[in-house]
Design a protein around this motif. Structure first.
Motif, PDB file in Angstrom:
ATOM      1  N   THR A  84       0.820  -1.202   0.000  1.00  0.00           N
ATOM      2  CA  THR A  84       0.000   0.000   0.000  1.00  0.00           C
ATOM      3  C   THR A  84       0.857   1.256   0.000  1.00  0.00           C
ATOM      4  O   THR A  84       2.067   1.215   0.226  1.00  0.00           O
ATOM      5  CB  THR A  84      -0.898   0.028   1.250  1.00  0.00           C
ATOM      6  OG1 THR A  84      -0.060   0.113   2.403  1.00  0.00           O
ATOM      7  CG2 THR A  84      -1.762  -1.218   1.315  1.00  0.00           C
ATOM      8  N   LEU A  85       0.192   2.377  -0.247  1.00  0.00           N
ATOM      9  CA  LEU A  85       0.869   3.669  -0.181  1.00  0.00           C
ATOM     10  C   LEU A  85       1.398   3.912   1.224  1.00  0.00           C
ATOM     11  O   LEU A  85       2.478   4.477   1.398  1.00  0.00           O
ATOM     12  CB  LEU A  85      -0.096   4.785  -0.588  1.00  0.00           C
ATOM     13  CG  LEU A  85       0.422   6.228  -0.441  1.00  0.00           C
ATOM     14  CD1 LEU A  85       1.674   6.442  -1.273  1.00  0.00           C
ATOM     15  CD2 LEU A  85      -0.661   7.218  -0.838  1.00  0.00           C
ATOM     16  N   GLU A  86       0.639   3.473   2.240  1.00  0.00           N
ATOM     17  CA  GLU A  86       1.064   3.676   3.628  1.00  0.00           C
ATOM     18  C   GLU A  86       2.423   3.024   3.890  1.00  0.00           C
ATOM     19  O   GLU A  86       3.251   3.564   4.623  1.00  0.00           O
ATOM     20  CB  GLU A  86       0.017   3.109   4.588  1.00  0.00           C
ATOM     21  CG  GLU A  86      -1.256   3.921   4.709  1.00  0.00           C
ATOM     22  CD  GLU A  86      -2.166   3.774   3.493  1.00  0.00           C
ATOM     23  OE1 GLU A  86      -1.939   2.831   2.695  1.00  0.00           O
ATOM     24  OE2 GLU A  86      -3.077   4.599   3.342  1.00  0.00           O
ATOM     25  N   ALA A  87       2.644   1.865   3.290  1.00  0.00           N
ATOM     26  CA  ALA A  87       3.919   1.182   3.486  1.00  0.00           C
ATOM     27  C   ALA A  87       5.065   1.997   2.902  1.00  0.00           C
ATOM     28  O   ALA A  87       6.138   2.103   3.505  1.00  0.00           O
ATOM     29  CB  ALA A  87       3.870  -0.206   2.847  1.00  0.00           C
ATOM     30  N   HIS A  88       4.836   2.595   1.753  1.00  0.00           N
ATOM     31  CA  HIS A  88       5.876   3.398   1.127  1.00  0.00           C
ATOM     32  C   HIS A  88       6.087   4.707   1.895  1.00  0.00           C
ATOM     33  O   HIS A  88       7.213   5.199   1.979  1.00  0.00           O
ATOM     34  CB  HIS A  88       5.500   3.688  -0.321  1.00  0.00           C
ATOM     35  CG  HIS A  88       5.636   2.499  -1.223  1.00  0.00           C
ATOM     36  ND1 HIS A  88       6.807   2.178  -1.867  1.00  0.00           N
ATOM     37  CD2 HIS A  88       4.746   1.534  -1.565  1.00  0.00           C
ATOM     38  CE1 HIS A  88       6.638   1.086  -2.582  1.00  0.00           C
ATOM     39  NE2 HIS A  88       5.394   0.667  -2.418  1.00  0.00           N
ATOM     40  N   LEU A  89       5.021   5.266   2.421  1.00  0.00           N
ATOM     41  CA  LEU A  89       5.159   6.478   3.229  1.00  0.00           C
ATOM     42  C   LEU A  89       5.963   6.186   4.489  1.00  0.00           C
ATOM     43  O   LEU A  89       6.780   7.008   4.934  1.00  0.00           O
ATOM     44  CB  LEU A  89       3.780   7.027   3.593  1.00  0.00           C
ATOM     45  CG  LEU A  89       2.988   7.655   2.440  1.00  0.00           C
ATOM     46  CD1 LEU A  89       1.565   7.973   2.888  1.00  0.00           C
ATOM     47  CD2 LEU A  89       3.676   8.916   1.931  1.00  0.00           C
ATOM     48  N   LYS A  90       5.746   5.023   5.067  1.00  0.00           N
ATOM     49  CA  LYS A  90       6.503   4.625   6.253  1.00  0.00           C
ATOM     50  C   LYS A  90       7.984   4.468   5.903  1.00  0.00           C
ATOM     51  O   LYS A  90       8.863   4.892   6.658  1.00  0.00           O
ATOM     52  CB  LYS A  90       5.955   3.306   6.798  1.00  0.00           C
ATOM     53  CG  LYS A  90       6.701   2.790   8.024  1.00  0.00           C
ATOM     54  CD  LYS A  90       6.589   3.745   9.206  1.00  0.00           C
ATOM     55  CE  LYS A  90       7.265   3.177  10.437  1.00  0.00           C
ATOM     56  NZ  LYS A  90       7.227   4.126  11.584  1.00  0.00           N
ATOM     57  N   GLU A  91       8.237   3.870   4.759  1.00  0.00           N
ATOM     58  CA  GLU A  91       9.614   3.710   4.298  1.00  0.00           C
ATOM     59  C   GLU A  91      10.265   5.073   4.073  1.00  0.00           C
ATOM     60  O   GLU A  91      11.418   5.300   4.457  1.00  0.00           O
ATOM     61  CB  GLU A  91       9.630   2.903   3.001  1.00  0.00           C
ATOM     62  CG  GLU A  91      11.022   2.682   2.427  1.00  0.00           C
ATOM     63  CD  GLU A  91      10.973   1.976   1.091  1.00  0.00           C
ATOM     64  OE1 GLU A  91      12.039   1.859   0.461  1.00  0.00           O
ATOM     65  OE2 GLU A  91       9.877   1.548   0.675  1.00  0.00           O
ATOM     66  N   ALA A  92       9.507   5.985   3.470  1.00  0.00           N
ATOM     67  CA  ALA A  92      10.030   7.325   3.231  1.00  0.00           C
ATOM     68  C   ALA A  92      10.299   8.052   4.541  1.00  0.00           C
ATOM     69  O   ALA A  92      11.275   8.797   4.672  1.00  0.00           O
ATOM     70  CB  ALA A  92       9.045   8.125   2.372  1.00  0.00           C
ATOM     71  N   GLU A  93       9.435   7.840   5.528  1.00  0.00           N
ATOM     72  CA  GLU A  93       9.627   8.454   6.836  1.00  0.00           C
ATOM     73  C   GLU A  93      10.921   7.969   7.475  1.00  0.00           C
ATOM     74  O   GLU A  93      11.683   8.755   8.067  1.00  0.00           O
ATOM     75  CB  GLU A  93       8.441   8.129   7.743  1.00  0.00           C
ATOM     76  CG  GLU A  93       8.515   8.792   9.112  1.00  0.00           C
ATOM     77  CD  GLU A  93       7.308   8.472   9.984  1.00  0.00           C
ATOM     78  OE1 GLU A  93       7.238   9.015  11.094  1.00  0.00           O
ATOM     79  OE2 GLU A  93       6.444   7.687   9.544  1.00  0.00           O
ATOM     80  N   GLU A  94      11.184   6.677   7.343  1.00  0.00           N
ATOM     81  CA  GLU A  94      12.421   6.132   7.881  1.00  0.00           C
ATOM     82  C   GLU A  94      13.628   6.705   7.140  1.00  0.00           C
ATOM     83  O   GLU A  94      14.686   6.930   7.740  1.00  0.00           O
ATOM     84  CB  GLU A  94      12.415   4.603   7.766  1.00  0.00           C
ATOM     85  CG  GLU A  94      11.384   3.918   8.656  1.00  0.00           C
ATOM     86  CD  GLU A  94      11.631   4.215  10.130  1.00  0.00           C
ATOM     87  OE1 GLU A  94      12.811   4.242  10.538  1.00  0.00           O
ATOM     88  OE2 GLU A  94      10.649   4.420  10.874  1.00  0.00           O
ATOM     89  N   GLN A  95      13.462   6.922   5.842  1.00  0.00           N
ATOM     90  CA  GLN A  95      14.544   7.495   5.053  1.00  0.00           C
ATOM     91  C   GLN A  95      14.878   8.899   5.538  1.00  0.00           C
ATOM     92  O   GLN A  95      16.039   9.254   5.706  1.00  0.00           O
ATOM     93  CB  GLN A  95      14.144   7.534   3.568  1.00  0.00           C
ATOM     94  CG  GLN A  95      15.176   8.144   2.630  1.00  0.00           C
ATOM     95  CD  GLN A  95      16.288   7.179   2.269  1.00  0.00           C
ATOM     96  OE1 GLN A  95      16.394   6.119   2.880  1.00  0.00           O
ATOM     97  NE2 GLN A  95      17.104   7.532   1.310  1.00  0.00           N
TER      98      GLN A  95
END
Length: 219
Positions: free
Chosen positions: A178-189
């Motif tokens: 999902t988009l949420e998973a990618h947003l979480k990844e981006a947040e970690e980045q």
């Protein structure tokens, strides 16, 4: 013995007497035409970043610019350019304003963003710090959306400087990409890029050392 022969064969042969070879002149300045638009391909990730940032509401960044049409003063860098520079740098795990400024001098992608101009690292660092919280959220949003669309691949920088691909756990993606998973990844980045205040501190130390050096030279 075989290794010794291989080494011997790899050595540059001696130039025969009388042979004329064109010399390589590196101590020179060249003026040449550059088609800036062709510095990056049509499908390059930086174009997606530029377009997406251009669709965002950046009113708060423009509203605080003091340089106005019809008034004295030098124009300032477009916030859209500064934001795009930081996002592209974060995508590749670059978090230093100094490094971004350096890349603007020779990297085609950064040159495309700036139109072949070099952005002073103070400008980059001050902008990043002045709008720290707002930019954190904006970076997460843009990187998350572009990652979700497959337009960028996030990279992390390890302590030894090695860059690795940053990705959420395989299980989470198999379960529901999902988009949420990618947003979480981006947040970690974004978190992995560290505290921008450390960049500001390093600048202050650098300027203090420069001032001390000048004073010592004048003494």
């Amino acid at each position: 013995m075989q290794n010794d022969k291989a080494l011997e064969s790899s050595k540059t042969p001696e130039v025969a007497a009388g042979v004329r070879c064109k010399p390589v002149e590196r101590n020179q300045l060249l003026l040449r035409a550059v088609d800036v638009e062709k510095l990056v391909g049509e499908e390059h990730a930086v174009r997606a970043i530029w377009e997406l940032v251009g669709q965002l509401d950046l009113t708060r960044y423009y509203s605080e610019i003091g340089a106005l049409e019809g008034q004295a003063g030098r124009p300032v860098w477009d916030p859209r350019v500064l934001i795009s520079l930081w996002i592209y740098a974060y995508k590749d795990g670059v978090s230093s304003a100094r490094e971004i400024a350096r890349l603007c001098e020779f990297d085609p992608t950064y040159q495309w963003l700036t139109g072949m101009e070099v952005v002073n690292y103070h400008t980059l660092a001050d902008f990043r710090i002045d709008y720290e919280q707002a930019l954190n959220g904006l970076f997460v949003e843009v990187l998350g959306v572009l990652s979700h669309q497959g337009l960028v691949t996030l990279k992390r920088v390890m302590h030894d400087g090695t860059k690795i691909k940053a990705c959420a756990s395989e299980k989470s993606f198999r379960r529901k990409q999902t988009l949420e998973a990618h947003l979480k990844e981006a947040e970690e980045q974004v978190k992995a890029m560290g505290d921008p205040l450390s960049e500001k501190l390093s600048q202050r130390v650098f300027r203090a050392r420069q001032s001390a050096a000048r004073e010592a030279g004048a003494a």
